[in-house]
Design an enzyme around this catalytic site. Structure first.
Site, short mmCIF file in Angstrom:
data_model
loop_
_atom_site.label_atom_id
_atom_site.label_comp_id
_atom_site.label_asym_id
_atom_site.label_seq_id
_atom_site.Cartn_x
_atom_site.Cartn_y
_atom_site.Cartn_z
N LEU A 233 0.80 -1.22 0.00
CA LEU A 233 0.00 0.00 0.00
C LEU A 233 0.84 1.27 0.00
O LEU A 233 0.60 2.20 0.77
CB LEU A 233 -1.01 0.00 1.15
CG LEU A 233 -2.18 -0.97 0.95
CD1 LEU A 233 -3.01 -1.10 2.23
CD2 LEU A 233 -3.08 -0.54 -0.20
N CYS B 241 -6.78 -5.82 2.70
CA CYS B 241 -5.45 -5.96 2.12
C CYS B 241 -4.67 -7.00 2.91
O CYS B 241 -4.49 -6.84 4.11
CB CYS B 241 -4.68 -4.64 2.12
SG CYS B 241 -3.03 -4.87 1.41
N ASN C 223 -10.96 -9.25 -2.67
CA ASN C 223 -9.56 -8.83 -2.67
C ASN C 223 -8.73 -10.09 -2.94
O ASN C 223 -9.28 -11.15 -3.23
CB ASN C 223 -9.20 -8.18 -1.33
CG ASN C 223 -8.09 -7.14 -1.49
OD1 ASN C 223 -7.10 -7.38 -2.19
ND2 ASN C 223 -8.24 -6.00 -0.85
C1 LIG Z 1 -0.65 -5.04 -7.75
C2 LIG Z 1 -1.99 -5.04 -7.04
C3 LIG Z 1 -2.28 -4.03 -6.12
C4 LIG Z 1 -3.50 -4.01 -5.46
N1 LIG Z 1 -3.77 -2.99 -4.59
C5 LIG Z 1 -5.00 -2.93 -4.00
C6 LIG Z 1 -5.37 -1.82 -3.17
O1 LIG Z 1 -4.61 -0.87 -3.00
N2 LIG Z 1 -6.59 -1.83 -2.58
C7 LIG Z 1 -7.49 -2.86 -2.79
O2 LIG Z 1 -8.58 -2.83 -2.25
N3 LIG Z 1 -7.18 -3.89 -3.60
C8 LIG Z 1 -5.97 -3.95 -4.21
N4 LIG Z 1 -5.68 -5.00 -5.05
C9 LIG Z 1 -6.69 -6.05 -5.29
C10 LIG Z 1 -7.48 -5.78 -6.57
O3 LIG Z 1 -8.19 -4.56 -6.49
C11 LIG Z 1 -8.47 -6.93 -6.85
O4 LIG Z 1 -9.34 -7.05 -5.75
C12 LIG Z 1 -7.77 -8.26 -7.05
O5 LIG Z 1 -6.55 -8.09 -7.74
C13 LIG Z 1 -8.63 -9.27 -7.83
O6 LIG Z 1 -8.96 -8.81 -9.12
P1 LIG Z 1 -8.12 -9.19 -10.46
O7 LIG Z 1 -7.93 -10.68 -10.46
O8 LIG Z 1 -8.93 -8.68 -11.60
O9 LIG Z 1 -6.81 -8.50 -10.33
C14 LIG Z 1 -4.46 -5.03 -5.72
C15 LIG Z 1 -4.15 -6.03 -6.65
C16 LIG Z 1 -2.95 -6.05 -7.31
C17 LIG Z 1 -2.68 -7.14 -8.32
#
Ligand SMILES: Cc1cc2nc3c(=O)[nH]c(=O)nc-3n(C[C@H](O)[C@H](O)[C@H](O)COP(=O)(O)O)c2cc1C
Lengths: 311, 270
Positions: free
Chosen positions: A72, A129, A191
């Site tokens: 974060l 997170c 998440n």
């Molecule tokens: C590099 C990275 C950083 C992320 N940072 C955050 C964040 O700051 N806050 C949050 O709620 N989720 C964060 N996530 C989670 C994503 O928002 C999402 O919930 C998760 O990656 C699943 O979706 P996806 O498979 O489409 O990536 C992060 C994911 C990744 C890969």
């Protein structure tokens, strides 16, 4: 064709939202794509103050996915409001701010600042997170913690409020219920899944934080199952995500009960994915004689599947 | 403003069992690319491997009239994606997003340019050398490799009028040892009134040593860093580099946006 989505007082142009942490503060993409064509932009998680995050390496690839422990890193809510909100307003982005905190007071304070900021569309409360010890997840892994933080923020903001749930619990639906009971307008899920990769040659963890969050296509079936469970547990809208990389993936979440979806990891692979997803969804709706995406939400035909399996 | 091109492979030229140069048809990227910028390449369809990989723009390819036609990539086969780039066939298409990142500062005469390359760190220097020589900047390439078979494109640089300083670890070509040694000697011998700009790309230890040497002799130095990148667009905060802050702490910057070219002095070298 009507793609609009209503969540609390918020109207999204379409159900496609850039997932938090996967789209910077939105401004990074403003010269590449038209931000106003997205349903929403969920910006990187923000605390009250700046954070440096973890040391590199912060990511490692896994089969059909990736592990991240960014920690974060962020510029803090005040700098975000001063430095990036003017551009996001000018670009007509629907801004969803992902709010973090180490204490309930911090969540409340960050949310209060955003409530006083012109152009913020909604608050997504990050209580999920997996990558930092002192923030969020301690609330997101306890039913009373979830209730308390949502309830406290609810009292200081009229902005649409979406707690973002962790999948790292046994019964995610009970957390959706706690969030609904505390006054949430919707829930976001999922998440990332807490996971680990080891380099066998060096016997060292592949990322500096040792463990990190798994995202990408690999997690999609689990995320869809969780949306399905939450759909049966709560009345408020669900924002579904986890591994969406094609239109039919987004449709899967919508049929399972999500009113809107977020795309994270797939945006890394293709920053132009948004128009492609919308085209694919348009094509699907045409083939299925649908004129409004809302008519598809939660239309899972569970009975037919059971009958089919006996045939 | 980057574009995503489904780029046809014009040619794949193997340089050794591990290195190749892949020429891609991508006029829009070629027209916009500045020396030191990079592209994000998706060498395979499907989800495995999932992410793109960053590659420096090696050469800008032009047609007979001098119009931009495409770019080439200098590739070293180390993992699944680079193996795909190694074995790509002419006529195939590869998704290529760019140009991205902050380029090198191209100096003007009377400054001299000293480019310091280690191994596959040669990648950004073909395009930089062309830009420097077009301005008639006196240019030297300090080029270190493991052995003589891993020294590539020497004639390309010679034909541009670039002077060469070569080292190999096994002594099979040039001086035996690390490339920083001749660089330090030349820095020490240089008249402080004659301007020199140092550019470096290669392994982290070599970059740190080059930045340290440049600082010792009070010369500006730009290094091109290589980090594991998720998106190349500033979206993910994966590719960070620790930079020194005025208060003595460190601040992480995204190498895809603030870099890949950074001032050697600003980096907090471990
Ligand atoms: C590099 C990275 C950083 C992320 N940072 C955050 C964040 O700051 N806050 C949050 O709620 N989720 C964060 N996530 C989670 C994503 O928002 C999402 O919930 C998760 O990656 C699943 O979706 P996806 O498979 O489409 O990536 C992060 C994911 C990744 C890969």
């Amino acid at each position: 064709m009507d793609f609009s989505v209503h969540i609390g007082s918020l109207t999204l142009k379409n159900p496609l939202i850039a997932a938090s942490g996967c789209f910077g503060y939105g401004v990074e993409y403003a010269d590449t794509i038209d931000l106003s064509t997205l349903g929403g932009v969920a910006v990187k998680g923000l605390f009250l103050s700046e954070r440096e995050g973890h040391a590199a390496p912060r990511i490692v690839e896994t089969p059909a996915g990736m592990l991240n422990a960014i920690g974060l890193q962020g510029i803090g809510v005040r700098r975000f409001v001063d430095e990036h909100m003017p551009e996001l307003r000018a670009r007509r982005a629907t801004v969803i701010v992902n709010v973090c905190g180490t204490t309930i007071d911090e969540y409340v304070e960050v949310s209060r600042i955003l409530s006083d900021t012109e152009g913020v569309g909604a608050i997504e409360l990050n209580i999920s997170c997996p990558n930092i010890k002192e923030g969020g997840i301690q609330f997101g892994c306890s039913l009373t913690g979830t209730f308390d933080v949502v309830n406290a923020v609810r009292h200081v903001t009229t902005l649409p409020l979406f707690p973002k749930l962790t999948p790292n619990v046994t019964d995610v639906a009970s957390f959706a219920r706690a969030a609904e009971d505390a006054g949430a307008d919707a829930v976001s899920l999922v998440n990332t899944f807490l996971a680990m990769v080891i380099d066998v040659e060096t016997r060292r963890p592949s990322i500096s934080n040792v463990v990190g969050g798994l995202s990408g296509p690999a997690i999609r079936p689990i995320a869809v199952r969780m949306v399905h469970e939450c759909r049966q547990a709560v009345k408020i809208p669900i924002i579904g995500m986890g591994g969406i990389a094609e239109a039919r993936d987004a449709l899967e979440f919508i049929i399972a009960g999500a009113s809107a979806v977020q795309v994270g990891t797939a945006n890394f692979v293709d920053p132009f994915i948004w128009a492609k997803l919308l085209d694919g969804m348009t094509d699907y709706m045409r083939r299925h004689g649908l004129s409004s995406i809302g008519d598809l939400v939660g239309t899972l035909d569970a009975a037919a599947r059971e009958a089919g399996s006996h045939a | 403003m980057p574009v995503d091109v489904s780029a046809e492979v014009i040619a794949n030229t193997p340089l050794s069992g591990h290195y190749n140069v892949l020429a891609l048809a991508a006029p829009a990227i070629a027209a916009a690319a500045a020396p030191g910028q990079f592209v994000m390449v998706k060498a395979s369809r499907g989800h495995d491997p999932l992410l793109r990989r960053p590659f420096s723009v090696f050469e800008v390819l032009r047609d007979r009239r001098g119009l931009p036609l495409g770019i080439s990539l200098l590739n070293k086969r180390v993992g699944p994606s680079t193996s795909r780039v190694y074995s790509a066939k002419a006529g195939e298409t590869i998704a290529c997003l760019g140009p991205l990142g902050r380029p090198f500062t191209v100096v003007e005469p009377p400054a001299d340019a000293w480019m310091v390359a280690g191994g596959v760190g040669l990648a950004p220097f073909a395009a930089l050398a062309e830009a420097l020589r077009a301005r008639e900047v006196r240019t030297t390439l300090f080029y270190g490799a493991r052995r003589s078979e891993e020294l590539f494109y020497l004639d390309f640089f010679r034909n541009l009028g670039v002077a060469l300083e070569i080292t190999t670890e096994d002594g099979s070509a040039g001086e035996q040892g690390r490339i920083v040694r001749p660089l330090e000697r030349r820095l020490a011998a240089r008249d402080p009134d004659d301007e020199v700009m140092v550019y470096a790309c290669g392994p982290e230890g070599m970059l740190a040593a080059t930045a340290r040497a440049a600082r010792t002799y009070d010369r500006p130095c730009e290094v091109s860093v290589e980090r594991i990148m998720g998106c190349g667009m500033g979206g993910c905060y994966s590719c960070v580099v620790p930079m020194r802050t005025r208060s003595g702490g460190v601040h992480h910057v995204r190498s895809c946006l603030a870099g890949p070219v950074l001032r050697g002095d600003d980096i907090s070298w471990e």
